[in-house]
Design a protein around this motif. Structure first.
Motif, mmCIF file in Angstrom:
data_model
loop_
_atom_site.group_PDB
_atom_site.id
_atom_site.type_symbol
_atom_site.label_atom_id
_atom_site.label_comp_id
_atom_site.label_asym_id
_atom_site.label_seq_id
_atom_site.Cartn_x
_atom_site.Cartn_y
_atom_site.Cartn_z
ATOM 1 N N TYR A 1 39.588 54.788 9.027
ATOM 2 C CA TYR A 1 38.734 53.302 8.966
ATOM 3 C C TYR A 1 40.107 53.054 8.308
ATOM 4 C CZ TYR A 1 36.787 50.038 6.150
ATOM 5 O OH TYR A 1 35.967 48.230 5.800
ATOM 6 N N THR A 2 41.245 53.099 7.927
ATOM 7 C CA THR A 2 42.612 52.367 8.062
ATOM 8 C C THR A 2 42.389 51.839 9.184
ATOM 9 O OG1 THR A 2 43.240 53.602 5.904
ATOM 10 C CG2 THR A 2 44.879 51.841 6.917
ATOM 11 N N LEU A 3 43.024 52.552 9.965
ATOM 12 C CA LEU A 3 43.069 51.462 11.868
ATOM 13 C C LEU A 3 41.618 50.897 12.171
ATOM 14 C CD1 LEU A 3 43.647 54.943 14.292
ATOM 15 C CD2 LEU A 3 45.460 53.448 12.640
ATOM 16 N N VAL A 4 40.418 51.231 11.430
ATOM 17 C CA VAL A 4 39.754 50.259 11.783
ATOM 18 C C VAL A 4 40.196 48.532 11.283
ATOM 19 C CG1 VAL A 4 37.116 49.240 11.177
ATOM 20 C CG2 VAL A 4 37.450 51.277 12.451
ATOM 21 N N LEU B 1 34.985 56.506 15.019
ATOM 22 C CA LEU B 1 34.584 56.744 13.128
ATOM 23 C C LEU B 1 33.132 57.161 13.589
ATOM 24 C CD1 LEU B 1 35.807 54.877 10.402
ATOM 25 C CD2 LEU B 1 33.838 57.005 10.622
ATOM 26 N N ILE B 2 31.988 57.051 13.890
ATOM 27 C CA ILE B 2 31.040 57.333 13.673
ATOM 28 C C ILE B 2 30.975 58.205 14.678
ATOM 29 C CG2 ILE B 2 28.142 55.836 14.730
ATOM 30 C CD1 ILE B 2 29.424 52.833 14.321
ATOM 31 N N ALA C 1 31.329 50.015 10.892
ATOM 32 C CA ALA C 1 30.164 49.311 11.921
ATOM 33 C C ALA C 1 30.092 48.311 10.953
ATOM 34 C CB ALA C 1 28.585 50.460 11.738
ATOM 35 N N LEU C 2 30.063 47.551 9.981
ATOM 36 C CA LEU C 2 29.860 46.198 9.348
ATOM 37 C C LEU C 2 31.207 45.949 9.603
ATOM 38 C CD1 LEU C 2 28.252 47.385 6.189
ATOM 39 C CD2 LEU C 2 27.165 46.412 8.068
ATOM 40 N N GLN D 1 26.011 47.503 16.254
ATOM 41 C CA GLN D 1 26.221 47.619 14.504
ATOM 42 C C GLN D 1 26.031 47.782 13.665
ATOM 43 O OE1 GLN D 1 28.972 49.541 15.415
ATOM 44 N NE2 GLN D 1 30.939 48.951 16.800
ATOM 45 N N LEU D 2 25.265 46.791 13.550
ATOM 46 C CA LEU D 2 24.595 46.389 12.063
ATOM 47 C C LEU D 2 22.799 47.462 12.337
ATOM 48 C CD1 LEU D 2 24.410 42.539 12.144
ATOM 49 C CD2 LEU D 2 25.598 44.566 10.910
ATOM 50 N N ASP D 3 22.564 47.676 13.272
ATOM 51 C CA ASP D 3 21.345 48.548 13.432
ATOM 52 C C ASP D 3 21.707 49.677 13.731
ATOM 53 O OD1 ASP D 3 19.285 46.646 14.395
ATOM 54 O OD2 ASP D 3 19.575 46.453 16.736
#
Length: 226
Positions: free
Chosen positions: A58-61, A80-81, A94-95, A113-115
């Motif tokens: 997540y840090t990469l995100v 990640l997902i 995703a958010l 992504q939101l779905d």
């Protein structure tokens, strides 16, 4: 002394008889408990490892988001997902990815992504946030009925004013002015309740002022005095 030895022997014989009858059951129960304890410890270890690895990814995100690199954030969020879908970090990614895609003008990718986020979020607040952002995106796309359907779920208390506000925005876009007024008024009422319970000094917030502007604008459109 002989009497004592005799009584002791009887107790020992009773114990042996009891063990012959129930020993296997007791051993099996202890084995089940031991296996369960080992499994529980193993599960906790696995969960911790998943969380740590997901956190690192997540840090990469976040770094990709800071650089406003839509492709990098999409790739990192996708990884990640795919690998850690059950973690909170996957939903957060995703958010974050959706927000970046919207800024880049890729509404289709953002909606995907939101779905995913609103479907897979275990945390109620993250799920409510995903639904709210999805409804806002649907409003931009003029998918009004879908937006209202997305907002139909009852959110956690902190999100109630925002849900009511966005519902009002959708209703305005549909030309349903009276219904929109009710939604904005509901947003104001709920915001007042939240602020009163949290901190009375925050009553005159910028958000409250914005809701008032929206409500007053509708009153003018409807030929009413605010």
């Amino acid at each position: 002394m002989a009497v004592y030895d005799h009584e002791e022997q009887e107790q020992l014989d009773e114990l042996k008889a009891w063990w012959r009858q129930y020993g296997n059951l007791v051993t099996g129960a202890l084995l089940v408990v031991a296996i369960g304890l080992a499994g529980w410890q193993g599960w906790n270890w696995w969960q911790r490892e998943q969380s740590l690895q997901a956190s690192a990814l997540y840090t990469l995100v976040e770094r990709a988001a800071e650089a406003r690199d839509a492709k990098r954030i999409a790739d990192a969020a996708g990884e990640l997902i795919n690998k850690y879908a059950g973690t909170r970090y996957a939903v957060m990614a995703a958010l974050l990815s959706a927000r970046t895609q919207i800024e880049a003008g890729d509404m289709k990718a953002a909606r995907t992504q939101l779905d995913w986020a609103q479907t897979h979020a275990k945390d109620s607040e993250l799920r409510d946030l995903a639904r709210l952002r999805l409804a806002e995106l649907l409003l931009e796309e003029k998918s009004y009925d879908e937006a209202l359907q997305t907002l139909s779920a009852e959110p956690a208390a902190p999100f109630v004013p925002r849900y009511a506000e966005v519902r009002g925005d959708v209703l305005v876009a549909q030309g349903k002015i009276e219904d929109a007024e009710k939604s904005y008024q509901s947003a104001l009422d709920k915001l007042g309740e939240l602020q009163k319970s949290a901190n009375p000094a925050q009553q005159q917030s910028a958000y409250r002022d914005m809701l008032l502007v929206k409500l007053e604008s509708l009153a003018m459109v409807g030929g009413k005095q605010p």
